[in-house]
Motif scaffolding. Structure first.
Motif, PDB file in Angstrom:
ATOM      1  N   HIS A 347       7.672  16.544  25.716  1.00 56.47           N
ATOM      2  CA  HIS A 347       6.363  16.990  25.240  1.00 56.47           C
ATOM      3  C   HIS A 347       6.186  16.879  23.732  1.00 56.47           C
ATOM      4  N   ASP A 348       7.184  17.250  22.927  1.00 58.11           N
ATOM      5  CA  ASP A 348       7.007  17.136  21.480  1.00 58.11           C
ATOM      6  C   ASP A 348       7.145  15.694  21.008  1.00 58.11           C
ATOM      7  N   SER A 349       7.900  14.881  21.724  1.00 58.39           N
ATOM      8  CA  SER A 349       7.970  13.458  21.381  1.00 58.39           C
ATOM      9  C   SER A 349       6.615  12.812  21.592  1.00 58.39           C
ATOM     10  N   HIS A 350       6.006  13.111  22.728  1.00 59.33           N
ATOM     11  CA  HIS A 350       4.734  12.485  23.076  1.00 59.33           C
ATOM     12  C   HIS A 350       3.589  13.036  22.238  1.00 59.33           C
ATOM     13  N   CYS A 351       3.647  14.321  21.900  1.00 61.08           N
ATOM     14  CA  CYS A 351       2.616  14.876  21.026  1.00 61.08           C
ATOM     15  C   CYS A 351       2.648  14.206  19.659  1.00 61.08           C
ATOM     16  N   CYS A 352       3.809  13.726  19.277  1.00 60.08           N
ATOM     17  CA  CYS A 352       3.991  12.976  18.021  1.00 60.08           C
ATOM     18  C   CYS A 352       3.872  13.848  16.783  1.00 60.08           C
ATOM     19  N   ALA A 353       3.884  15.170  16.959  1.00 60.61           N
ATOM     20  CA  ALA A 353       3.938  16.056  15.810  1.00 60.61           C
ATOM     21  C   ALA A 353       5.412  16.284  15.495  1.00 60.61           C
ATOM     22  N   ASN A 354       6.076  15.240  15.031  1.00 58.88           N
ATOM     23  CA  ASN A 354       7.509  15.317  14.801  1.00 58.88           C
ATOM     24  C   ASN A 354       7.881  14.566  13.529  1.00 58.88           C
ATOM     25  N   SER A 355       9.109  14.742  13.104  1.00 58.63           N
ATOM     26  CA  SER A 355       9.552  14.206  11.822  1.00 58.63           C
ATOM     27  C   SER A 355       9.464  12.691  11.794  1.00 58.63           C
ATOM     28  N   GLU A 356       9.436  12.135  10.590  1.00 59.85           N
ATOM     29  CA  GLU A 356       9.357  10.680  10.447  1.00 59.85           C
ATOM     30  C   GLU A 356      10.547   9.965  11.094  1.00 59.85           C
ATOM     31  N   PRO A 357      11.796  10.432  10.913  1.00 60.84           N
ATOM     32  CA  PRO A 357      12.896   9.760  11.615  1.00 60.84           C
ATOM     33  C   PRO A 357      12.740   9.805  13.133  1.00 60.84           C
ATOM     34  N   SER A 358      12.243  10.929  13.676  1.00 63.07           N
ATOM     35  CA  SER A 358      12.010  11.015  15.121  1.00 63.07           C
ATOM     36  C   SER A 358      10.934  10.029  15.545  1.00 63.07           C
ATOM     37  N   TYR A 359       9.871   9.931  14.739  1.00 59.59           N
ATOM     38  CA  TYR A 359       8.790   8.980  15.042  1.00 59.59           C
ATOM     39  C   TYR A 359       9.339   7.557  15.119  1.00 59.59           C
ATOM     40  N   ARG A 360      10.217   7.207  14.189  1.00 57.34           N
ATOM     41  CA  ARG A 360      10.780   5.853  14.213  1.00 57.34           C
ATOM     42  C   ARG A 360      11.621   5.630  15.468  1.00 57.34           C
ATOM     43  N   GLU A 361      12.373   6.661  15.886  1.00 57.46           N
ATOM     44  CA  GLU A 361      13.170   6.538  17.112  1.00 57.46           C
ATOM     45  C   GLU A 361      12.276   6.385  18.335  1.00 57.46           C
ATOM     46  N   ILE A 362      11.193   7.145  18.371  1.00 55.68           N
ATOM     47  CA  ILE A 362      10.264   7.067  19.499  1.00 55.68           C
ATOM     48  C   ILE A 362       9.667   5.667  19.590  1.00 55.68           C
ATOM     49  N   TYR A 363       9.205   5.172  18.455  1.00 55.69           N
ATOM     50  CA  TYR A 363       8.601   3.836  18.458  1.00 55.69           C
ATOM     51  C   TYR A 363       9.624   2.788  18.886  1.00 55.69           C
ATOM     52  N   SER A 364      10.847   2.965  18.419  1.00 54.64           N
ATOM     53  CA  SER A 364      11.906   2.022  18.796  1.00 54.64           C
ATOM     54  C   SER A 364      12.190   2.063  20.285  1.00 54.64           C
ATOM     55  N   ARG A 365      12.162   3.255  20.884  1.00 56.27           N
ATOM     56  CA  ARG A 365      12.377   3.336  22.333  1.00 56.27           C
ATOM     57  C   ARG A 365      11.262   2.648  23.097  1.00 56.27           C
ATOM     58  N   PHE A 366      10.022   2.779  22.619  1.00 56.21           N
ATOM     59  CA  PHE A 366       8.933   2.043  23.261  1.00 56.21           C
ATOM     60  C   PHE A 366       9.170   0.538  23.150  1.00 56.21           C
ATOM     61  N   GLU A 367       9.629   0.096  21.999  1.00 54.18           N
ATOM     62  CA  GLU A 367       9.904  -1.338  21.838  1.00 54.18           C
ATOM     63  C   GLU A 367      10.986  -1.799  22.805  1.00 54.18           C
ATOM     64  N   ARG A 368      11.998  -0.949  23.009  1.00 55.50           N
ATOM     65  CA  ARG A 368      13.062  -1.324  23.944  1.00 55.50           C
ATOM     66  C   ARG A 368      12.546  -1.339  25.383  1.00 55.50           C
ATOM     67  N   ALA A 369      11.726  -0.350  25.735  1.00 56.92           N
ATOM     68  CA  ALA A 369      11.110  -0.363  27.068  1.00 56.92           C
ATOM     69  C   ALA A 369      10.237  -1.594  27.236  1.00 56.92           C
ATOM     70  N   ASP A 370       9.550  -1.961  26.188  1.00 54.30           N
ATOM     71  CA  ASP A 370       8.695  -3.153  26.193  1.00 54.30           C
ATOM     72  C   ASP A 370       9.534  -4.408  26.425  1.00 54.30           C
ATOM     73  N   ASP A 371      10.643  -4.522  25.703  1.00 50.07           N
ATOM     74  CA  ASP A 371      11.523  -5.695  25.855  1.00 50.07           C
ATOM     75  C   ASP A 371      12.032  -5.811  27.290  1.00 50.07           C
ATOM     76  N   VAL A 372      12.522  -4.705  27.829  1.00 53.03           N
ATOM     77  CA  VAL A 372      13.079  -4.738  29.188  1.00 53.03           C
ATOM     78  C   VAL A 372      11.997  -5.095  30.198  1.00 53.03           C
ATOM     79  N   SER A 373      10.850  -4.451  30.107  1.00 49.33           N
ATOM     80  CA  SER A 373       9.768  -4.674  31.068  1.00 49.33           C
ATOM     81  C   SER A 373       9.270  -6.117  31.006  1.00 49.33           C
ATOM     82  N   ARG A 374       9.131  -6.629  29.795  1.00 48.22           N
ATOM     83  CA  ARG A 374       8.639  -7.996  29.631  1.00 48.22           C
ATOM     84  C   ARG A 374       9.618  -9.006  30.204  1.00 48.22           C
ATOM     85  N   GLU A 375      10.919  -8.773  30.004  1.00 42.91           N
ATOM     86  CA  GLU A 375      11.913  -9.700  30.549  1.00 42.91           C
ATOM     87  C   GLU A 375      11.903  -9.683  32.078  1.00 42.91           C
ATOM     88  N   ILE A 376      11.766  -8.481  32.671  1.00 42.85           N
ATOM     89  CA  ILE A 376      11.684  -8.406  34.134  1.00 42.85           C
ATOM     90  C   ILE A 376      10.483  -9.198  34.624  1.00 42.85           C
TER      91      ILE A 376
END
Length: 886
Positions: A347-376
């Motif tokens: 919930h706090d990750s998705h709300c995005c009211a979180n620290s800048e380092p956390s925001y970068r990790e969240i965005y990176s996880r979306f990019e990784r999910a994107d990479d995996v999904s696109r390859e499939i």
């Protein structure tokens, strides 16, 4: 009867928030190390793990040697885990991602020897969605324990009836999940002085007063004392704490307990008739529901929606289709992609009211999910294409993600060799389709060759063209042949009927001198004037809350520096590009109590799109944001005479008042006022019963209907650099510069006039939100391997998969969790009973159909005749079917 205080030791663990995952995990390891010792020596009898199991998995990555110790506590019923994998925000995640979350939570619980629970613990939700009771029932759950958003003044135990009539029992946490946090055996408070400031530790009498106060609302002589709060360690003085409570209040019993014991005790001693509440729960008066988190960091909101669409509407149905024709699919990689998604939906990750380092990790996880999904998707689509009989040498395959036939205008790319001097032509079943070339660009593409380990370097031209492909079957495909030929003629007339006007069979769209639009719906005769104006107000709030400065005012776009270009004009599609400047204050001034006198110019570019036969106007807007601390919205006056609006929600469409009663009024003793801005999921709208207007967007999650002209506003930018309040707002470590969303921000949304109520607009929403897409025949990596065997080419050049007839919506075509068949899920969004007919196309043959719950547990057999079966769907009902193919 003597009252009993049930002390429930727990911790609410935000996996990431003001700290990163690893900063919190450092403390998590210490917390669990302590907990194991305290539980094994009998100090802590029970412990509740926040309703999500991922935090235990995070711990065991560091301390794998302690797994058996945890297993023993779980098997003994002392450590309560699940039911969620991560605790999501119910208003922000799609319905299907919430189902995936519970399925994954169940699997992780089973792996650790825990039985799936019948109690759904959601301590830190920002309100509760209207279909949650039905979702809980779909997983065999009968009770909810929760806090924020529940009705003001509600008893501590009541009945909740969801949209479809399903009833669940609710344990309401009046003082949230931390009414007994800091319980200890001290009768005096304890203060620490750090850098001259005090950190206050309350005394036991202070905390006890809060718990005992809750007897006012108790339906039985039992009180729930939630001994925990965010990231709280267990109490090592639990036994002496209980002894001290008994000494201070001999009139009460005190026990260590858990939710099952507490609920059983309440049910055996209920003294008052249980009250029933209905519908969604978003009452902010007794605890914050933090509605503006719906519009915080819109880049994250849009990425989440993009990936939900990719997995739910492209990857999962594609995997099901491939299994149905005997192909192997990368099931483990699908699970891997969902792992990243579900972690981001905490919930706090998705709300995005979180620290800048956390925001970068969240965005990176979306990019990784994107990479995996696109390859499939890339691999499986190329493998599917090779199963098509009589496949042209150069082929383009159009895929339809919907369970109904579609025939629409698409803009797509066609790749050709770089030295090509001609234009691409498209043919369907030997008949040429009109193709309108919009642009061409040179590029270099890389293709990995696994057997050599090298890469192919392909110099190409990429043509962007517009074409109407003809009918494509439900969840099906259509093969087009690509041929090179003469240059395509450029049309001289089309949907753009003047340099500022477009018209198709259903709509007339014209641009006004101030850059707003007028839209006339030919079907109803209704005209909507001055729509699509940008409005901007100040923002002194934080990641969770929108707050206006005292000296606020609204900036309104007026078509400054406007220019209009006809970007595309053919008989099947028109595009007008509107560029304008908008002056907005550069930020806040006077201690954030007014807007700055200095202004910044926002450059706004919007492509207004109208396609042949389409009933909606599409917008692709890019805003170059150069200002801080403001909220930018797009407004659509409707002039409809009604006081109710509708909004899409997970498995539902809910009706709400246009503006809540006493909007923005903070009554004494309450936490948060009712605000006009409200959550939407995919769409919102307004209707007087005869005509209406809907609004939908990719990842846009907040709307408001202003009383003036019944104007619907969608929030595009809510810019702030403050995480929360106090140190989380003022501390330099917690500043969020990226949350100001400076730079170019892009959005895709649509305006859909309609007749009648919301039921009449759902098809157009589906067509906009989930467009058909094209895949060109390309290199398949495994073809380079010496052991590659060409598959049997037994699929026709066009075909369908699953068709659903009736006024129901399809939300899932996914592989069954146990690998036995696939799951088809539909729901009835209307208030009337509907009949659905489900049909599979001849390439796939039904062997068996079972109705199942959301958790895929068998309910009953369903009779299928001639590859079809039917289902009666009651209002708002969700139905799931397991379909096993021959």
């Amino acid at each position: 009867m003597k009252a009993t205080i049930h002390i429930v030791p727990h911790t609410h663990w935000d996996r990431e928030w003001y700290f990163t995952v690893e900063e919190f995990r450092y403390r998590l390891v210490k917390m669990f190390d302590r907990l194991l010792t305290l539980m094994e020596n009998g100090t802590i009898e029970y412990f509740v793990m926040d309703g999500q199991i991922i935090i235990l998995k995070d711990y065991l990555e560091i301390r794998p040697e302690n797994e058996q110790r945890f297993r023993k506590l779980i098997e003994d019923g002392r450590l309560i885990v699940g039911p969620w994998y991560t605790q999501p925000n119910l208003f922000m995640c799609s319905a299907e991602s919430q189902v995936r979350n519970l399925l994954r939570g169940r699997d992780e619980m089973n792996d650790l020897g825990a039985e799936f629970t019948d109690i759904n613990y959601l301590p830190d939700q920002f309100g509760f969605t209207s279909q949650l009771p039905q979702m809980l029932e779909g997983f065999g759950m009968t009770h909810l324990v929760g806090a924020r958003g529940l009705p003001m003044g509600c008893p501590n135990y009541f009945l909740w009836e969801g949209s479809d009539g399903t009833v669940t029992r609710v344990c309401s946490l009046w003082h949230s999940y931390h009414n007994a946090n800091g319980f200890c055996d001290r009768e005096e408070p304890l203060d620490f002085t750090v850098f001259g400031a005090q950190i206050h530790m309350p005394s036991l009498p202070e905390r006890l007063d809060v718990v005992l106060m809750e007897s006012e609302r108790a339906v039985a002589p039992h009180l729930l004392a939630m001994n925990g709060v965010d990231h709280m360690y267990p109490n090592p003085s639990m036994k002496s704490t209980i002894a001290k409570i008994k000494e201070l209040h001999p009139e009460v019993e005190v026990v260590q307990s858990n939710f099952h014991k507490y609920i059983d005790a309440v049910n055996q001693t209920i003294e008052k008739e249980l009250i029933t509440y209905k519908g969604e729960h978003r009452d902010p008066r007794e605890d914050y529901i933090l509605t503006a988190s719906q519009s915080m960091r819109m880049d994250i909101k849009k990425y989440n929606r993009k990936m939900e669409d990719m997995l739910e509407r492209r990857v999962e149905p594609l995997m099901v289709r491939m299994v149905g024709i005997g192909e192997l699919v990368p099931t483990a990689m699908l699970k891997h992609a969902w792992d990243y998604m579900l972690q981001n939906q905490s919930h706090d990750s998705h709300c995005c009211a979180n620290s800048e380092p956390s925001y970068r990790e969240i965005y990176s996880r979306f990019e990784r999910a994107d990479d995996v999904s696109r390859e499939i998707a890339t691999e499986l689509e190329q493998r599917f294409i090779r199963r098509i009989a009589a496949l042209p040498q150069e082929a383009l395959v159009i895929f339809n993600p919907s369970t109904s036939v579609r025939d629409e205008v698409l803009t797509l790319d066609i790749i050709v060799p770089k030295d090509t001097t001609t234009h691409p032509h498209l043919f369907a079943d030997g008949q040429e389709l009109p193709v309108y070339v919009q642009s061409v660009r040179d590029d270099m593409l890389l293709r990995f060759v696994p057997f050599s380990g090298w890469v192919g370097q392909l110099a190409v031209k990429i043509f962007t063209v517009t074409v109407q492909t003809g009918a494509v079957m439900p969840t099906g495909y259509k093969t087009l042949e690509i041929k090179q030929g003469n240059l395509q003629p450029k049309p001289v007339e089309g949907i753009v009927s003047s340099h500022t006007t477009m018209e198709n069979e259903r709509l007339i769209v014209s641009v006004n001198p101030d850059a707003t639009l007028n839209v006339t719906d030919k079907t109803t005769g209704r005209s909507y004037t001055q729509i699509h104006r940008f409005i901007d107000d100040g923002e002194k709030g934080c990641g969770f809350m929108h707050l206006s400065p005292t000296g606020d005012y609204v900036s309104v776009s007026a078509g400054r520096n406007i220019d209009i270009c006809v970007m595309e004009n053919s008989p099947i599609k028109g595009v007008l590009r509107i560029r304008q400047s908008m002056a907005v204050p550069s930020g806040l001034a006077n201690g954030m109590e007014s807007r700055s006198d200095h202004t910044e110019m926002l450059e706004i570019t919007t492509n207004v799109i109208l396609r042949k036969d389409s009933g909606f106007v599409e917008f692709e807007t890019v805003i170059d944001n150069t200002a801080c601390d403001h909220r930018l919205r797009i407004s659509f006056p409707t002039d409809l005479q009604c006081d109710i609006c509708y909004a899409g929600q997970p498995y539902d469409v809910v009706m709400r008042p246009i503006q809540p009663e006493n909007v923005n009024y903070l009554a004494p003793g309450t936490y948060e006022p009712y605000y006009g801005h409200q959550p939407m999921h995919d769409f919102c709208g307004i209707s007087d019963g005869k005509i209406g207007a809907a609004f939908t967007g990719d990842g846009i999650m907040e709307y408001e209907v202003l009383p003036m002209r019944r104007t619907v506003c969608l929030t595009l930018i809510r810019a702030t650099d403050r995480l929360h309040v106090g140190v989380l707002g003022a501390g330099s470590k917690f500043k969020l510069p990226k949350a100001q969303l400076l730079g170019k921000q892009s959005y895709r949304y649509a305006f859909i006039p309609h007749s009648g109520s919301y039921e009449n607009v759902l098809t157009d929403i589906e067509r906009f939100r989930h467009p058909m897409y094209s895949v060109q025949k390309d290199f398949l990596e495994e073809e380079s391997m010496p052991d590659y065997e060409r598959p049997q080419q037994n699929m026709p050049t066009q075909g369908g998969f699953v068709e659903v007839e009736g006024a129901v919506l399809t939300t899932a075509i996914k592989p069954a969790e146990d690998g036995n068949g696939f799951i088809l899920r539909i729901y009835n969004p209307s208030s009337s009973q509907e009949k659905a007919r489900i049909k599979l196309y001849p390439a796939y043959t039904i062997a068996k159909v079972e109705q199942c719950r959301l958790d895929e547990v068998f309910v009953r057999d369903v009779i299928a005749i001639d590859n079809c079966f039917t289902a009666e769907t009651m209002p708002k009902k969700i139905l799931s079917f397991r379909i096993i193919l021959k």
